[in-house]
Design an enzyme around this catalytic site. Structure first.
Site, PDB file in Angstrom:
ATOM      1  N   ARG A 122     -16.067  -8.785  14.218  1.00 38.86           N
ATOM      2  CA  ARG A 122     -16.333  -9.141  15.619  1.00 38.86           C
ATOM      3  C   ARG A 122     -16.647  -7.863  16.377  1.00 38.86           C
ATOM      4  NH1 ARG A 122     -11.374  -6.984  17.512  1.00 38.86           N
ATOM      5  NH2 ARG A 122      -9.843  -7.091  15.848  1.00 38.86           N
ATOM      6  N   GLU A 125       0.834  -1.197   0.000  1.00 36.67           N
ATOM      7  CA  GLU A 125       0.000   0.000   0.000  1.00 36.67           C
ATOM      8  C   GLU A 125       0.863   1.239   0.000  1.00 36.67           C
ATOM      9  OE1 GLU A 125      -2.718  -0.005   3.291  1.00 36.67           O
ATOM     10  OE2 GLU A 125      -3.913  -1.629   2.438  1.00 36.67           O
TER      11      GLU A 125
HETATM   12  P1  ADP Z   1      -3.946  -4.886  11.419  1.00 36.93           P
HETATM   13  O1  ADP Z   1      -4.686  -6.005  10.794  1.00 36.93           O
HETATM   14  O2  ADP Z   1      -2.612  -5.318  11.910  1.00 36.93           O
HETATM   15  O3  ADP Z   1      -4.799  -4.132  12.383  1.00 36.93           O
HETATM   16  P2  ADP Z   1      -4.340  -2.658   9.589  1.00 36.93           P
HETATM   17  O4  ADP Z   1      -4.315  -2.801   8.113  1.00 36.93           O
HETATM   18  O5  ADP Z   1      -5.667  -2.507  10.239  1.00 36.93           O
HETATM   19  O6  ADP Z   1      -3.562  -3.899  10.202  1.00 36.93           O
HETATM   20  O7  ADP Z   1      -3.390  -1.427  10.007  1.00 36.93           O
HETATM   21  C1  ADP Z   1      -3.041  -1.196  11.342  1.00 36.93           C
HETATM   22  C2  ADP Z   1      -2.504   0.217  11.501  1.00 36.93           C
HETATM   23  O8  ADP Z   1      -1.377   0.450  10.633  1.00 36.93           O
HETATM   24  C3  ADP Z   1      -3.480   1.311  11.129  1.00 36.93           C
HETATM   25  O9  ADP Z   1      -4.344   1.627  12.200  1.00 36.93           O
HETATM   26  C4  ADP Z   1      -2.548   2.452  10.781  1.00 36.93           C
HETATM   27  O10 ADP Z   1      -2.047   3.062  11.944  1.00 36.93           O
HETATM   28  C5  ADP Z   1      -1.387   1.766  10.102  1.00 36.93           C
HETATM   29  N1  ADP Z   1      -1.559   1.713   8.630  1.00 36.93           N
HETATM   30  C6  ADP Z   1      -2.195   0.745   7.941  1.00 36.93           C
HETATM   31  N2  ADP Z   1      -2.174   0.996   6.615  1.00 36.93           N
HETATM   32  C7  ADP Z   1      -1.500   2.161   6.455  1.00 36.93           C
HETATM   33  C8  ADP Z   1      -1.122   2.944   5.313  1.00 36.93           C
HETATM   34  N3  ADP Z   1      -1.436   2.583   4.064  1.00 36.93           N
HETATM   35  N4  ADP Z   1      -0.427   4.092   5.521  1.00 36.93           N
HETATM   36  C9  ADP Z   1      -0.075   4.464   6.775  1.00 36.93           C
HETATM   37  N5  ADP Z   1      -0.390   3.765   7.873  1.00 36.93           N
HETATM   38  C10 ADP Z   1      -1.095   2.620   7.734  1.00 36.93           C
HETATM   39  P1  ADP Z   2      -9.078  -3.922  17.873  1.00 36.02           P
HETATM   40  O1  ADP Z   2      -8.944  -2.715  18.706  1.00 36.02           O
HETATM   41  O2  ADP Z   2      -9.073  -3.647  16.395  1.00 36.02           O
HETATM   42  O3  ADP Z   2     -10.183  -4.804  18.366  1.00 36.02           O
HETATM   43  P2  ADP Z   2      -6.754  -4.649  19.242  1.00 36.02           P
HETATM   44  O4  ADP Z   2      -5.657  -3.702  18.929  1.00 36.02           O
HETATM   45  O5  ADP Z   2      -7.513  -4.435  20.458  1.00 36.02           O
HETATM   46  O6  ADP Z   2      -7.757  -4.736  18.023  1.00 36.02           O
HETATM   47  O7  ADP Z   2      -6.197  -6.096  19.322  1.00 36.02           O
HETATM   48  C1  ADP Z   2      -5.361  -6.657  18.337  1.00 36.02           C
HETATM   49  C2  ADP Z   2      -5.643  -8.123  18.289  1.00 36.02           C
HETATM   50  O8  ADP Z   2      -5.440  -8.759  19.558  1.00 36.02           O
HETATM   51  C3  ADP Z   2      -7.081  -8.357  17.919  1.00 36.02           C
HETATM   52  O9  ADP Z   2      -7.154  -9.507  17.104  1.00 36.02           O
HETATM   53  C4  ADP Z   2      -7.751  -8.593  19.240  1.00 36.02           C
HETATM   54  O10 ADP Z   2      -8.886  -9.386  19.060  1.00 36.02           O
HETATM   55  C5  ADP Z   2      -6.648  -9.297  20.044  1.00 36.02           C
HETATM   56  N1  ADP Z   2      -6.752  -8.979  21.475  1.00 36.02           N
HETATM   57  C6  ADP Z   2      -6.580  -7.788  22.051  1.00 36.02           C
HETATM   58  N2  ADP Z   2      -6.750  -7.852  23.395  1.00 36.02           N
HETATM   59  C7  ADP Z   2      -7.040  -9.156  23.670  1.00 36.02           C
HETATM   60  C8  ADP Z   2      -7.329  -9.890  24.881  1.00 36.02           C
HETATM   61  N3  ADP Z   2      -7.392  -9.297  26.088  1.00 36.02           N
HETATM   62  N4  ADP Z   2      -7.554 -11.206  24.795  1.00 36.02           N
HETATM   63  C9  ADP Z   2      -7.526 -11.807  23.597  1.00 36.02           C
HETATM   64  N5  ADP Z   2      -7.259 -11.172  22.439  1.00 36.02           N
HETATM   65  C10 ADP Z   2      -7.022  -9.867  22.442  1.00 36.02           C
END
Ligand code: ADP
Ligand code: ADP
Ligand code: MG
Length: 665
Positions: free
Chosen positions: A292, A200
């Site tokens: 979820r 990306e």
């Molecule tokens: P994950 O599955 O690990 O949550 P995401 O695709 O949701 O991965 O991205 C997690 C974080 O990485 C985003 O909240 C943002 O801070 C950063 N990020 C993701 N894609 C981009 C991008 N194209 N440019 C800049 N930062 C990004």
């Molecule tokens: P989101 O905020 O997008 O739900 P998080 O940053 O909280 O994602 O968490 C990243 C990953 O770790 C997600 O897949 C989430 O489901 C998992 N995770 C976070 N906290 C916990 C926990 N206390 N127990 C199990 N899984 C967790």
């Protein structure tokens, strides 16, 4: 509606689900691992079933054991919480095959969104805006490199199966691409068993804005507005809020409609979150969909007045969505802070141990605490070290910020290191307070957020000294009560000495610095000299570990919590840590001068490199500890003899645990 559901999770989210189920008159079944036998979610549920050993892959992640538990207890549906099996399509299928309802989307929707590249293809077809990039099937390194050159640097390489920020690599220039690709693939293969990547365009100064969507089985789908989760560290959320500062009605409608289109494109049912990355000008791109309930869902509940777990249960039972898009309100502003057992000053290293003191702020209409632990419980190295989520609400963002500052100041935790002081600085930092948000905020504000370790201030040292004196008085009174001669001068703790002018020293260690307070008794007050300056002090014990202190012409309320030689001083919303330096108690040496023979962080003993009884030189490797995916070698602090190892290879150890009994020469 269901009569009984099983919650296939632990911690705060399991407790959160139980709360709503109970209110709706639904019975609950908890599941637990051996490490969680006395956990709060087990205590709250109507019944509970043991799954297996502590490791999640032998307990919370074993689908068969959970289905078996449903059959044994007659649970009709399973709420997966977040993490664990919540986004596992095979688990959803297996439940369906057993006639048990999965409180979540159809397995097909989980699969469709499970790969970031497949999801982007689907979203492109549904006219949802996409981050410019490459998400094709051809994975030859040469082609990927060409694509990256074409997109233009900087680019981000992501694992298609990724999550939790893992595997992501930022590439600033073309010549760095091959190495970054190889390293992303390695991490993707080891974390997700799949080395497919996508590329990306790296958005500079982006905001993370996500939309909560909800769909029912009757074809209705609504959005419950946005959450701003831009404040992140290593791509993990730290603070979340709703609504997003600066959001316009028009932009909200565009993003909401794009999110609903995304959900509809995969036949979504239940609660889901469509994550967007937004430029500072407000333009936005689809990033991924989390199929979820999310950690940060409470901020949405606070501004809409809805209970999203209730919505999930209704939808899973086949009922229509409780409200239509037009009926959904937004009121006020909500903030959530994740309270973690971790040391922000040491790279957010997790901390484990007993929550000797856990006193959250009082809950009200404005303050909500979602937690899975109570005072006395343990933060173990087996699971996420989250202690609680602190959620506040007020009419305006400034009002909510003030509530958050107050609630964080009132939070008292002792026994493990927490990120509370870090969060307090974060919500006070001008960039956050002024809503100048982007995902680089923490990095940019690091001088403000991670100040160099500062000496414990004078007031806290005085309070600690008064604490020792009051505690001695209290202990002496108790002892006198239980002895034959309550009036014996030996029980007095008013400084009675053979020599009336005697002063005594009370010593503390602040990091590696020794601080000594000279105390003289003057009737009902103490004259305390610290660093050459003298303060007249008086103190009175209040309930628990609180007391009222007078320092010259000022009055304070403070608490000091003592565990062994550790002292936690809670004063004016800050927590200070000291060690009592008591010459009479120096016998238990070990930790203090045997330095390095305790675990520097929670982890697992991988190998013992010496034998009990062996004579070693200074620096001889004694044992290897694996923690945070790194190996740490513990070496002999001096020439001497290894008396014994406290753990065998393969055993888990807590932060600060003694690893080796060692006798220096
Ligand atoms: P994950 O599955 O690990 O949550 P995401 O695709 O949701 O991965 O991205 C997690 C974080 O990485 C985003 O909240 C943002 O801070 C950063 N990020 C993701 N894609 C981009 C991008 N194209 N440019 C800049 N930062 C990004
Ligand atoms: P989101 O905020 O997008 O739900 P998080 O940053 O909280 O994602 O968490 C990243 C990953 O770790 C997600 O897949 C989430 O489901 C998992 N995770 C976070 N906290 C916990 C926990 N206390 N127990 C199990 N899984 C967790
Ligand atoms: Mg994400």
């Amino acid at each position: 509606m269901f009569n009984k559901i099983l919650i296939a999770n632990r911690g705060e989210i399991a407790c959160r689900v139980i709360k709503t189920a109970r209110r709706m008159g639904i019975r609950t079944v908890a599941v637990y691992s051996e490490a969680d036998a006395n956990a709060r979610h087990v205590r709250l549920a109507d019944e509970a079933v043991l799954l297996g050993p502590a490791a999640a892959r032998e307990s919370y992640l074993v689908a068969d054991k959970i289905i078996e538990a449903c059959k044994r207890t007659g649970a009709q549906a399973v709420h997966p919480g977040y993490g664990f099996l919540s986004e596992n399509a095979a688990f959803a299928d297996a439940l369906a095959a057993s006639g048990i309802t999965f409180i979540g989307p159809p397995a097909s929707a989980i699969r469709a969104m499970g790969s970031k590249s497949e999801a982007k293809k689907l979203m492109g077809n549904a006219a949802v805006p996409l981050t410019p990039g490459y998400h094709g099937d051809d994975q030859t390194p040469k082609l990927l490199h060409q694509e990256a050159d074409q997109i233009g640097y900087p680019v981000l390489i992501k694992a298609a199966a990724g999550g939790g920020g893992k595997g992501m690599r930022l590439v600033e220039q073309s010549e760095d691409f091959p190495d970054a690709l190889a390293s992303c693939k390695r991490e993707a293969a080891s974390s997700f068993g799949n080395e497919h990547v996508l590329i990306e365009k790296y958005i500079t100064r982006p905001r993370h804005i996500e939309i909560q969507v909800f769909a029912d089985t009757l074809g209705n789908c609504v959005y419950l507005f946005e959450r701003d989760c831009s404040v992140q560290r290593r791509h993990q959320k730290v603070l979340e809020e709703a609504p997003a500062p600066g959001m316009t009605l028009e932009r909200r409608r565009q993003m909401g409609e794009a999110a609903v289109a995304a959900a509809k494109a995969v036949g979504y049912v239940g609660a889901g979150t469509v994550e967007f990355i937004a430029n500072q000008d407000g333009s936005f791109y689809f990033m991924e969909m989390n199929t979820r309930l999310q950690v940060e869902h409470p901020v949405t509940e606070m501004i809409t007045g809805q209970d999203l777990v209730e919505w999930q249960l209704r939808v899973a039972a086949g009922q229509p969505l409780p409200l239509s898009q037009e009926q959904l309100p937004i009121r006020g502003h909500a903030l959530e802070a994740r309270i973690y057992a971790e040391d922000a000053s040491k790279g957010f290293l997790p901390s484990t141990g007993q929550l000797v003191r856990l006193l959250p702020p009082a809950e009200s209409l404005n303050v909500r605490v979602d937690t899975g632990v109570e005072e006395g419980d343990e933060i173990t190295p087996f699971y996420d070290p989250m202690i609680a989520k602190l959620i506040v609400w007020d009419e305006t963002r400034d009002g909510a910020l003030a509530r958050m500052r107050k609630a964080l100041a009132d939070y008292r935790v002792a026994g493990v290191t927490t990120n509370i002081d870090f969060l307090s600085r974060l919500v006070s930092c001008p960039a956050f307070a002024g809503a100048d948000l982007d995902t680089g905020l923490i990095e940019r504000q690091k001088d403000f957020l991670f100040p160099a370790a500062q000496a414990v201030p004078r007031d806290a040292l005085l309070v600690a000294t008064v604490g020792e004196l009051l505690w001695e008085q209290h202990a002496a009174k108790l002892a006198a009560k239980h002895s034959g001669d309550p009036w014996s001068p030996w029980h007095a703790r008013d400084g009675w000495r053979m020599n009336l002018s005697a002063a005594r020293m009370i010593g503390f260690r602040d990091g590696d610095k020794l601080v000594e307070a000279q105390v003289r008794y003057r009737g009902d007050q103490w004259s305390i000299t610290l660093n050459g300056e003298t303060t007249q002090a008086r103190g009175r014990k209040l309930d628990g570990d609180a007391f009222a202190v007078e320092l010259d012409d000022r009055r304070l309320i403070a608490s000091v919590l003592a565990v062994d030689d550790k002292r936690s001083i809670f004063l004016n919303g800050s927590t200070y840590s000291l060690l009592r330096d008591d010459p009479l108690h120096l016998v238990e040496a070990g930790g203090a001068q045997g330095g390095g023979l305790t675990a520097p962080m929670p982890g697992k003993v991988v190998a013992l490199l010496a034998e009990a009884g062996q004579k070693v030189d200074k620096g001889t490797p004694l044992l290897i500890l694996e923690a945070m995916k790194m190996e740490h070698t513990i070496t002999a602090p001096a020439a001497g003899v290894v008396k014994a190892f406290c753990y065998a290879a393969g055993e888990q150890v807590a932060d600060g645990a003694a690893l080796v009994e060692f006798e220096g020469e």
